[in-house]
Design a protein around this motif. Structure first.
Motif, mmCIF file in Angstrom:
data_model
loop_
_atom_site.group_PDB
_atom_site.id
_atom_site.type_symbol
_atom_site.label_atom_id
_atom_site.label_comp_id
_atom_site.label_asym_id
_atom_site.label_seq_id
_atom_site.Cartn_x
_atom_site.Cartn_y
_atom_site.Cartn_z
ATOM 1 N N PRO A 136 -28.621 67.459 84.880
ATOM 2 C CA PRO A 136 -28.591 66.511 85.999
ATOM 3 C C PRO A 136 -27.194 65.960 86.253
ATOM 4 N N MET A 149 -33.669 66.137 88.528
ATOM 5 C CA MET A 149 -34.088 64.832 89.003
ATOM 6 C C MET A 149 -34.829 64.880 90.335
ATOM 7 N N ASP A 185 -31.767 57.943 89.421
ATOM 8 C CA ASP A 185 -31.989 59.094 88.543
ATOM 9 C C ASP A 185 -31.914 58.662 87.082
#
Length: 482
Positions: A136, A149, A185
């Motif tokens: 991510p 995410m 996130d």
């Protein structure tokens, strides 16, 4: 209907293995478990019970769950066939190709298909264990993301971040991920795991607590280096650069690492054999003259890889090996390369093209849009086997009158007139102990007779046991259940 997702600070941090081990550990606790990876990129794939294909890692994770692999476990699969082009597989079937120019826009449109598969899996089990892809922290790829995410937030799945301490810099990798990703996130991440630790974990106690303090995430364990991982089928071609091999086994088996090599886990069962010195030959290395057998592996782009064989001089090595009396086996794309020509009139692998093959089998291949995906059983070298077909194209010629195998009544592959060159479209041949033994005996060796499937099951059990000791599985279950 619970789920937890493992994402990584980078590629090859061990997410696939940890998901498999966690799946097995949860099954041993009495849960019904399913694995899931929204988007995968790999040329190592497996055929599923519903007639499609998914990444090899998800097939292994299905084994860890004690269920048959299904296309819902990996709804989007990208199979690279050129530097900027990948074949797109959706719900197990070819959907076309994606180039670097349209990749981001196209993947964002696939979120609906991803969520459909995820919801179907949820309805079948108690816990879904989800694997991310890459990291991510690659925030340049966040727009349109469905692998990390983007999926986690759309499905509301909590995340545990995995860091690889073996590669170094794990404190910066975990804390840096927290720093660069979007706060919303970051809120999806509920803890971290440190993977691949060598030595005394007490030596990392201070670093572990520093990660907790700097990231604000609780630690969920330090997982040691797991030697048994080497016994599992691998999906990521990066392992080919790290693999070490025996130097004292009497029977040398050589395999060139083609640029678009696929399903190279076909060779994994040979690692069980103490008599076999399996050598993966990288670019710039000659195929060793002492090899008893050369295996030309599967390929996602057989015309391009045939050209690469010539550029590396491996075509000369293979022909010289044959002239010296050596044996050659081609699997799938490797089988196609053993013939006289490979033609691609429809531009399946790129612009329409044709290339001369090695000419060791009197056959010709024509690529086509029709893709064969089938689990098979058969008999070859007077031994029974099981495996799977996964290819585009048809191969015909005089040497097909001497098939390598019979799949029931249907012939497969070809054998040269001198009997020393063989080709087959079937993957997974060496997992069958009888066929592996027949092949090695034909080369003057002998199989140790170890059951490959049992070896994989034992390795999964050992990994699950290690996670029970070194990871906070109870905390992960609590996260999954919300």
């Amino acid at each position: 209907m619970s789920a937890i997702m493992l994402q990584g600070t980078g590629s090859d941090v061990g997410k696939s293995v940890l998901v498999a081990g966690l799946c097995r550990a949860l099954v041993r606790r009495g849960y019904r478990v399913r694995p899931f990876k929204p988007q995968n990129m790999s040329n190592n794939a497996a055929v599923t019970a519903d007639g499609g294909e998914i990444g090899r890692a998800q097939a292994l994770q299905a084994i860890a769950c004690g269920v048959a692999p299904h296309t819902d476990m990996n709804p989007v699969l990208l199979k690279p066939q050129a530097d900027r082009t990948s074949q797109l597989i959706v719900h197990g079937q070819v959907r076309g190709t994606l180039g670097s120019g349209n990749f981001r826009a196209a993947r964002g449109q696939l979120l609906g298909a991803v969520l459909e598969s995820y919801e179907r899996l949820q309805a079948q089990c108690d816990i879904v264990v989800v694997e991310g892809a890459g990291s991510p922290a690659e925030i340049n790829l966040r727009a349109g993301d469905i692998a990390n995410m983007g999926f986690a937030r759309a499905a509301g799945v909590p995340v545990v971040l995995v860091g690889d301490i073996d590669r170094g810099g794990v404190i910066a990798a975990v804390v840096g991920t927290r720093t660069v990703i979007d706060p919303e996130d970051a809120a999806m991440i509920r803890g971290f795991l440190i993977n691949k630790f060598r030595g005394d974990p007490a030596l990392f106690t201070e670093g572990y607590h520093q990660i907790e303090a700097l990231s604000g995430w609780p630690g969920m364990g330090v997982v040691p280096w797991l030697d048994m991982v080497a016994r599992l089928p691998s999906e990521d071609a990066v392992v080919l650069e790290k693999r070490s091999f025996s130097t004292d086994a009497p029977l040398v088996v050589a395999c060139p690492v083609l640029p678009r090599i696929s399903n190279f886990d076909d060779l994994d069962p040979l690692k069980l054999e103490p008599s076999v010195d399996l050598r993966m030959i990288g670019p710039g290395q000659p195929i060793p003259a002492e090899a008893a057998l050369i295996i030309i592996p599967g390929s996602k782009a057989s015309i391009a890889d045939m050209r690469a064989m010539g550029a590396q001089g491996w075509d000369i090595d293979v022909r010289a090996h044959h002239r010296r009396g050596g044996a050659v086996l081609g699997i799938c794309g490797g089988y196609q390369m053993l013939g006289r020509t490979i033609r691609d009139p429809e531009g399946i692998e790129g612009p329409p093209a044709a290339v001369d093959g090695l000419g060791l089998l009197d056959v010709e291949t024509v690529l086509s849009n029709a893709k064969t995906l089938d689990a098979v059983r058969g008999r070859a070298l007077e031994a029974d086997f099981r495996g799977y077909e996964m290819h585009m194209g048809r191969t015909n010629g005089p040497d097909c009158a001497r098939p390598f195998a019979l799949l029931g009544e249907r012939p497969d592959g070809a054998i040269s007139r001198d009997g020393r060159v063989m080709g087959s479209y079937v993957h997974g041949l060496f997992a069958s102990t009888g066929l592996r033994d027949a092949l090695l005996r034909g080369l003057g060796g002998q199989s140790a007779g170890e059951d490959y499937d049992r070896s994989v099951e034992d390795a999964l059990d050992q990994i699950a046991t290690s996670l029970e000791v070194h990871a906070d599985i109870a905390a992960m279950v609590a996260l999954a259940k919300g």
